[in-house]
Design an enzyme around this catalytic site. Sequence first.
Site, short mmCIF file in Angstrom:
data_model
loop_
_atom_site.label_atom_id
_atom_site.label_comp_id
_atom_site.label_asym_id
_atom_site.label_seq_id
_atom_site.Cartn_x
_atom_site.Cartn_y
_atom_site.Cartn_z
N GLY A 8 0.95 -1.03 0.08
CA GLY A 8 0.00 -0.09 0.00
C GLY A 8 0.83 1.07 -0.09
O GLY A 8 0.43 2.26 0.60
N ARG A 11 0.11 5.42 -1.94
CA ARG A 11 -0.56 6.60 -1.34
C ARG A 11 -0.85 6.51 0.21
O ARG A 11 -0.67 5.35 0.83
CB ARG A 11 -2.09 6.59 -2.14
CG ARG A 11 -2.90 5.56 -1.54
CD ARG A 11 -4.41 5.56 -2.44
NE ARG A 11 -5.00 4.54 -2.14
CZ ARG A 11 -6.26 4.27 -1.25
NH1 ARG A 11 -6.26 5.68 -0.66
NH2 ARG A 11 -7.05 3.20 -1.03
N ASN A 86 1.82 -2.38 5.48
CA ASN A 86 0.97 -1.07 5.67
C ASN A 86 -0.31 -1.27 4.97
O ASN A 86 -1.15 -0.38 5.55
CB ASN A 86 1.90 0.14 5.19
CG ASN A 86 0.91 1.21 4.85
OD1 ASN A 86 0.50 1.91 5.71
ND2 ASN A 86 0.47 1.50 3.57
N SER A 138 -4.08 -0.75 13.96
CA SER A 138 -4.80 0.28 14.18
C SER A 138 -5.26 0.56 15.67
O SER A 138 -5.27 -0.55 16.30
CB SER A 138 -6.11 -0.09 13.27
OG SER A 138 -6.98 1.12 13.72
N TYR A 151 -12.55 -5.50 10.92
CA TYR A 151 -11.29 -4.52 10.94
C TYR A 151 -10.82 -4.61 12.13
O TYR A 151 -9.36 -5.07 12.10
CB TYR A 151 -11.63 -3.45 10.28
CG TYR A 151 -10.40 -2.22 10.33
CD1 TYR A 151 -9.52 -2.25 9.20
CD2 TYR A 151 -10.45 -1.40 11.16
CE1 TYR A 151 -8.53 -1.45 9.15
CE2 TYR A 151 -9.24 -0.45 11.29
CZ TYR A 151 -8.34 -0.59 10.21
OH TYR A 151 -7.37 0.49 10.07
N ALA A 153 -11.02 -6.85 14.47
CA ALA A 153 -10.34 -8.35 14.93
C ALA A 153 -8.94 -8.39 14.21
O ALA A 153 -8.29 -9.12 14.45
CB ALA A 153 -11.35 -9.31 14.77
N LYS A 155 -7.00 -6.22 12.78
CA LYS A 155 -5.91 -5.36 13.23
C LYS A 155 -5.26 -6.08 14.69
O LYS A 155 -4.12 -5.98 14.99
CB LYS A 155 -6.17 -3.97 13.41
CG LYS A 155 -6.34 -3.37 11.94
CD LYS A 155 -5.12 -3.43 11.34
CE LYS A 155 -5.33 -2.43 9.78
NZ LYS A 155 -3.99 -2.34 9.16
N1 LIG Z 1 -5.45 6.76 7.94
C1 LIG Z 1 -5.72 6.40 9.46
O1 LIG Z 1 -6.23 7.37 10.11
C2 LIG Z 1 -5.36 5.08 9.95
C3 LIG Z 1 -5.72 5.02 11.25
C4 LIG Z 1 -5.43 3.56 11.70
C5 LIG Z 1 -4.80 2.81 11.08
N2 LIG Z 1 -4.52 2.77 9.83
C6 LIG Z 1 -3.98 1.82 9.04
O2 LIG Z 1 -2.66 2.39 8.42
C7 LIG Z 1 -2.48 1.73 6.98
C8 LIG Z 1 -2.55 2.76 5.94
O3 LIG Z 1 -3.77 3.75 6.09
P1 LIG Z 1 -4.19 4.63 4.92
O4 LIG Z 1 -5.27 5.50 5.61
O5 LIG Z 1 -3.01 5.53 4.36
O6 LIG Z 1 -4.66 3.63 4.01
P2 LIG Z 1 -5.99 3.67 3.07
O7 LIG Z 1 -6.25 5.03 2.41
O8 LIG Z 1 -7.18 2.98 3.82
O9 LIG Z 1 -5.54 2.68 2.12
C9 LIG Z 1 -5.21 1.23 2.12
C10 LIG Z 1 -3.79 0.92 1.42
O10 LIG Z 1 -3.94 -0.45 1.42
C11 LIG Z 1 -3.78 -0.85 -0.02
N3 LIG Z 1 -4.48 -2.08 -0.06
C12 LIG Z 1 -5.90 -2.29 0.29
N4 LIG Z 1 -6.26 -3.58 -0.03
C13 LIG Z 1 -5.33 -4.07 -1.03
C14 LIG Z 1 -5.15 -5.24 -1.57
N5 LIG Z 1 -6.08 -6.14 -1.76
N6 LIG Z 1 -4.06 -5.28 -2.27
C15 LIG Z 1 -2.92 -4.60 -2.18
N7 LIG Z 1 -3.04 -3.30 -1.60
C16 LIG Z 1 -4.31 -3.26 -0.91
C17 LIG Z 1 -4.16 0.24 -0.80
O11 LIG Z 1 -3.71 0.30 -2.00
P3 LIG Z 1 -4.38 1.01 -3.35
O12 LIG Z 1 -4.41 1.97 -3.24
O13 LIG Z 1 -3.54 0.46 -4.28
O14 LIG Z 1 -5.95 0.54 -3.21
C18 LIG Z 1 -3.92 1.41 0.10
O15 LIG Z 1 -2.49 1.78 -0.39
C19 LIG Z 1 -3.54 0.82 6.75
O16 LIG Z 1 -3.29 -0.52 7.39
C20 LIG Z 1 -4.94 1.17 7.81
O17 LIG Z 1 -5.56 0.34 8.28
C21 LIG Z 1 -4.73 4.07 8.99
#
Ligand SMILES: NC(=O)c1ccc[n+]([C@@H]2O[C@H](COP(=O)([O-])OP(=O)(O)OC[C@H]3O[C@@H](n4cnc5c(N)ncnc54)[C@H](OP(=O)(O)O)[C@@H]3O)[C@@H](O)[C@H]2O)c1
Length: 245
Positions: A8, A11, A86, A138, A151, A153, A155
């Site tokens: 991931g 972005r 990630n 998370s 989600y 569970a 994480k």
């Molecule tokens: N943003 C927050 O506030 C927050 C809070 C707690 C935890 N997190 C965790 O932090 C991490 C990054 O978060 P984020 O907000 O930047 O991410 P996001 O915007 O939700 O995007 C998720 C990322 O995972 C990739 N992904 C999802 N399904 C996939 C699949 N089947 N195969 C390959 N790649 C896949 C996506 O790739 P594509 O773009 O190519 O689809 C994207 O880069 C995640 O694990 C999320 O659970 C985020």
Amino acid sequence: MPTCIVTGGTRGIGAAITRRVAREGGHVAAIYRADDRAARAFATDAAADGLDVSVHRADLAHVDACRSVVTEIVDRWGPAPHLVNNHGVLREARVVDTTVELWDHSFGVNVRAAFVLAQALWPAMESARYGRLVNIGSVTGTTGNPKQAAYGASKAALIGLTRSLARAGARKGITVNCVVPGVYETDMTNQMSQDDQKVIADMIPLGRRGRPDELAHVVAMLLHPDAAYVTGAVLQVDGGLGMGE
Ligand SMILES: NC(=O)c1ccc[n+]([C@@H]2O[C@H](COP(=O)([O-])OP(=O)(O)OC[C@H]3O[C@@H](n4cnc5c(N)ncnc54)[C@H](OP(=O)(O)O)[C@@H]3O)[C@@H](O)[C@H]2O)c1
């Protein structure tokens, strides 16, 4: 620095991790799911900034895709003893609407893929007696959320995976840690209304959402070869949110 894989990685938080790790030197292979154009644009921007980054498409919901993307990266860039899991999928649903398909997809992507990628890299790390794995969890995995059973569970399961792999790698020079974000300035939270953003900021002891760079800094620290004495750690990078009230 050794080659690093960031899932991931084109972005959101993952893009910040890719750029931050690449700044330390060494090649970073960023995996994305589907958007070729966005991934190519990301790679072009990174190259313009002098960063050594490649992008690789793989839908990590599929075990074969996890294994073949590792082969593709290692064949092209050599051993990759650094891995950042990630990627993550979040599909909200009420308890009664959480289908088996949603549950299995969440676990397949968030947990199984993290394991399969680590497993594919593991023999080379064992032989080299060196490896650095970081899983991105998370806050939902520890505090829960009424609409995020699958989600949350999955994480929480990442923490068990982190600690099991940390024990497996402990005498082999392989460290495995979990970084737990709270709420970050990403596409998802930027789309919320100003009122909702204020409610969230008020819940966070530091009074604001995190910036992806701030999480990336901690990931880069854990990936550093000198971070050899940190393993099995679950590190909250959340402005204090995880402390509870
Ligand atoms: N943003 C927050 O506030 C927050 C809070 C707690 C935890 N997190 C965790 O932090 C991490 C990054 O978060 P984020 O907000 O930047 O991410 P996001 O915007 O939700 O995007 C998720 C990322 O995972 C990739 N992904 C999802 N399904 C996939 C699949 N089947 N195969 C390959 N790649 C896949 C996506 O790739 P594509 O773009 O190519 O689809 C994207 O880069 C995640 O694990 C999320 O659970 C985020």
